[in-house]
Design a protein around this motif. Structure first.
Motif, PDB file in Angstrom:
ATOM      1  N   UNK A  94       0.834  -1.207   0.000  1.00 34.95           N
ATOM      2  CA  UNK A  94       0.000   0.000   0.000  1.00 34.95           C
ATOM      3  C   UNK A  94       0.867   1.255   0.000  1.00 34.95           C
ATOM      4  N   UNK A  95       1.917   1.243   0.832  1.00 41.18           N
ATOM      5  CA  UNK A  95       2.799   2.407   0.927  1.00 41.18           C
ATOM      6  C   UNK A  95       3.640   2.565  -0.333  1.00 41.18           C
ATOM      7  N   UNK A  96       4.122   1.446  -0.861  1.00 36.36           N
ATOM      8  CA  UNK A  96       4.986   1.490  -2.045  1.00 36.36           C
ATOM      9  C   UNK A  96       4.212   1.934  -3.279  1.00 36.36           C
ATOM     10  N   UNK A  97       3.024   1.411  -3.476  1.00 35.50           N
ATOM     11  CA  UNK A  97       2.215   1.799  -4.636  1.00 35.50           C
ATOM     12  C   UNK A  97       1.862   3.280  -4.573  1.00 35.50           C
ATOM     13  N   UNK A  98       1.619   3.772  -3.362  1.00 37.57           N
ATOM     14  CA  UNK A  98       1.345   5.193  -3.170  1.00 37.57           C
ATOM     15  C   UNK A  98       2.571   6.024  -3.562  1.00 37.57           C
ATOM     16  N   UNK A  99       3.745   5.566  -3.140  1.00 33.68           N
ATOM     17  CA  UNK A  99       4.982   6.286  -3.434  1.00 33.68           C
ATOM     18  C   UNK A  99       5.330   6.233  -4.924  1.00 33.68           C
ATOM     19  N   UNK A 100       4.998   5.125  -5.589  1.00 24.62           N
ATOM     20  CA  UNK A 100       5.285   4.975  -7.019  1.00 24.62           C
ATOM     21  C   UNK A 100       4.312   5.748  -7.899  1.00 24.62           C
ATOM     22  N   UNK A 101       3.219   6.222  -7.320  1.00 22.35           N
ATOM     23  CA  UNK A 101       2.262   7.019  -8.084  1.00 22.35           C
ATOM     24  C   UNK A 101       1.355   6.211  -8.996  1.00 22.35           C
ATOM     25  N   UNK A 102       1.179   4.916  -8.679  1.00 25.90           N
ATOM     26  CA  UNK A 102       0.261   4.081  -9.460  1.00 25.90           C
ATOM     27  C   UNK A 102      -1.015   3.877  -8.645  1.00 25.90           C
ATOM     28  N   UNK A 103      -1.991   3.187  -9.223  1.00 22.76           N
ATOM     29  CA  UNK A 103      -3.244   2.936  -8.524  1.00 22.76           C
ATOM     30  C   UNK A 103      -2.957   2.260  -7.186  1.00 22.76           C
ATOM     31  N   UNK A 104      -3.581   2.753  -6.109  1.00 19.36           N
ATOM     32  CA  UNK A 104      -3.201   2.301  -4.772  1.00 19.36           C
ATOM     33  C   UNK A 104      -4.387   2.301  -3.820  1.00 19.36           C
ATOM     34  N   UNK A 105      -4.308   1.419  -2.811  1.00 18.06           N
ATOM     35  CA  UNK A 105      -5.265   1.482  -1.706  1.00 18.06           C
ATOM     36  C   UNK A 105      -4.941   2.641  -0.780  1.00 18.06           C
ATOM     37  N   UNK A 106      -3.693   3.108  -0.848  1.00 18.66           N
ATOM     38  CA  UNK A 106      -3.270   4.210  -0.006  1.00 18.66           C
ATOM     39  C   UNK A 106      -2.947   3.755   1.408  1.00 18.66           C
ATOM     40  N   UNK A 107      -2.569   4.714   2.227  1.00 15.95           N
ATOM     41  CA  UNK A 107      -2.147   4.404   3.597  1.00 15.95           C
ATOM     42  C   UNK A 107      -3.047   5.062   4.639  1.00 15.95           C
ATOM     43  N   UNK A 108      -4.269   5.424   4.248  1.00 12.35           N
ATOM     44  CA  UNK A 108      -5.203   6.011   5.209  1.00 12.35           C
ATOM     45  C   UNK A 108      -5.540   5.019   6.317  1.00 12.35           C
ATOM     46  N   UNK A 109      -5.514   3.724   5.977  1.00 13.39           N
ATOM     47  CA  UNK A 109      -5.696   2.671   6.977  1.00 13.39           C
ATOM     48  C   UNK A 109      -4.350   1.958   7.101  1.00 13.39           C
ATOM     49  N   UNK A 110      -3.493   2.406   8.006  1.00 16.53           N
ATOM     50  CA  UNK A 110      -2.107   1.912   8.038  1.00 16.53           C
ATOM     51  C   UNK A 110      -1.963   0.470   8.508  1.00 16.53           C
ATOM     52  N   UNK A 111      -2.965  -0.060   9.228  1.00 18.76           N
ATOM     53  CA  UNK A 111      -2.861  -1.425   9.743  1.00 18.76           C
ATOM     54  C   UNK A 111      -3.996  -2.267   9.160  1.00 18.76           C
ATOM     55  N   UNK A 112      -3.993  -2.350   7.858  1.00 20.82           N
ATOM     56  CA  UNK A 112      -5.092  -2.999   7.135  1.00 20.82           C
ATOM     57  C   UNK A 112      -5.283  -4.468   7.535  1.00 20.82           C
ATOM     58  N   UNK A 113      -4.200  -5.147   7.948  1.00 19.04           N
ATOM     59  CA  UNK A 113      -4.278  -6.570   8.296  1.00 19.04           C
ATOM     60  C   UNK A 113      -4.733  -6.815   9.730  1.00 19.04           C
ATOM     61  N   UNK A 114      -4.880  -5.761  10.507  1.00 17.49           N
ATOM     62  CA  UNK A 114      -5.264  -5.884  11.911  1.00 17.49           C
ATOM     63  C   UNK A 114      -6.727  -6.329  11.999  1.00 17.49           C
ATOM     64  N   UNK A 115      -6.967  -7.548  12.471  1.00 14.57           N
ATOM     65  CA  UNK A 115      -8.320  -8.103  12.503  1.00 14.57           C
ATOM     66  C   UNK A 115      -9.231  -7.345  13.469  1.00 14.57           C
ATOM     67  N   UNK A 116      -8.663  -6.776  14.516  1.00 12.75           N
ATOM     68  CA  UNK A 116      -9.449  -5.962  15.445  1.00 12.75           C
ATOM     69  C   UNK A 116      -9.927  -4.694  14.748  1.00 12.75           C
ATOM     70  N   UNK A 117      -9.028  -4.040  14.038  1.00 14.24           N
ATOM     71  CA  UNK A 117      -9.373  -2.827  13.314  1.00 14.24           C
ATOM     72  C   UNK A 117     -10.405  -3.116  12.222  1.00 14.24           C
ATOM     73  N   UNK A 118     -10.282  -4.251  11.553  1.00 14.25           N
ATOM     74  CA  UNK A 118     -11.241  -4.617  10.512  1.00 14.25           C
ATOM     75  C   UNK A 118     -12.665  -4.656  11.071  1.00 14.25           C
ATOM     76  N   UNK A 119     -12.817  -5.273  12.242  1.00  7.87           N
ATOM     77  CA  UNK A 119     -14.143  -5.348  12.854  1.00  7.87           C
ATOM     78  C   UNK A 119     -14.642  -3.967  13.302  1.00  7.87           C
ATOM     79  N   UNK A 120     -13.734  -3.122  13.767  1.00  9.99           N
ATOM     80  CA  UNK A 120     -14.120  -1.770  14.181  1.00  9.99           C
ATOM     81  C   UNK A 120     -14.612  -0.959  12.991  1.00  9.99           C
ATOM     82  N   UNK A 121     -13.963  -1.128  11.834  1.00 14.26           N
ATOM     83  CA  UNK A 121     -14.375  -0.418  10.630  1.00 14.26           C
ATOM     84  C   UNK A 121     -15.736  -0.916  10.136  1.00 14.26           C
ATOM     85  N   UNK A 122     -15.945  -2.236  10.240  1.00 18.60           N
ATOM     86  CA  UNK A 122     -17.243  -2.808   9.869  1.00 18.60           C
ATOM     87  C   UNK A 122     -18.348  -2.225  10.747  1.00 18.60           C
TER      88      UNK A 122
END
Length: 238
Positions: A94-122
């Motif tokens: 996510x960070x690298x694609x953002x830095x390369x300037x290509x299509x990206x998920x971005x880094x607004x959610x820095x811990x995308x793999x965090x299962x606790x955070x995933x449930x909080x976002x849901x």
């Protein structure tokens, strides 16, 4: 596509199949290996044993330095995409694609793999979510474990598949597994200063997996699965 490069981050296991498909479509590949890939780098399916990369780059001291190294490795070709090939590379991709300037998920959610955070976002989106408590300190989850109906699921906040996941049938068992996870090194992420354990209610019934592909706000369902999980070989989920 012979003059175009795709950067792939940690292509191992089924990620090699994605890489192979890109090659079949005429793209060249520059692979970036993150510091966290570990032994997964050697997990190559037999069908991909002869895969050839245009170049390989190891993660540098910063995302910027890695982006520069990947760009140099891709010369004289143009980088048109940066995609992830394995669980260990999600956040860095996510960070690298953002830095390369290509299509990206971005880094607004820095811990995308965090299962606790995933449930909080849901939950924040108004959808049904699982009851849970997670932390690197047992005292932060103790109240949940004393009040929640058993069995409960105890697992790392970041892991792949059922790695480290245990169905605990008592408070004592849950406490023991919490400390085991905090003291253990997981194969994919969740270690070091950011290690944490997640305790969740046990969801009864059939478990479904719904695969989606999303592009520019358009979401398409590609496949639906029903899990067949059962106790085996000393594990609750096989």
């Amino acid at each position: 596509q012979g003059d175009k490069i795709i950067v792939m981050v940690d292509p191992y296991s089924t990620g090699c199949v994605v890489a192979q498909e890109a090659l079949k479509r005429g793209y060249k590949l520059v692979v970036v290996w993150t510091n966290g890939v570990g032994e997964n780098k050697t997990h190559i399916p037999t069908s991909c044993s002869d895969i050839h990369y245009y170049a390989e780059v190891n993660e540098k001291a910063s995302v910027t330095e890695t982006a520069i190294a990947a760009t140099e490795a891709a010369r004289p070709f143009k980088i048109v995409a940066c995609i992830c090939g394995g669980e260990s590379g999600v956040a860095f991709c996510d960070a690298l694609s953002e830095k390369l300037g290509v299509l990206t998920n971005g880094t607004d959610i820095p811990k995308r793999r965090d299962k606790k955070l995933q449930q909080e976002l849901i939950k924040a989106a108004g959808l049904r979510s699982v009851r849970q408590a997670g932390s690197g300190k047992f005292e932060d989850v103790e109240e949940f474990l004393r009040s929640e109906r058993y069995p409960v699921v105890v697992k790392p906040v970041e892991s792949a598949g059922s790695d480290g996941v245990k169905l605990c049938h008592s408070y004592e068992e849950a406490k023991e597994h919490f400390h085991l996870l905090m003291n253990s090194q997981q194969r994919v992420g969740g270690s070091g200063a950011h290690a944490a354990v997640l305790c969740q209610e046990f969801l009864r019934g059939k478990e479904y997996v719904v695969d989606h592909v999303s592009l520019n706000g358009v979401h398409k369902t590609t496949m639906c699965w029903v899990y067949d999980k059962r106790p085996a070989n000393g594990s609750a989920f096989v």
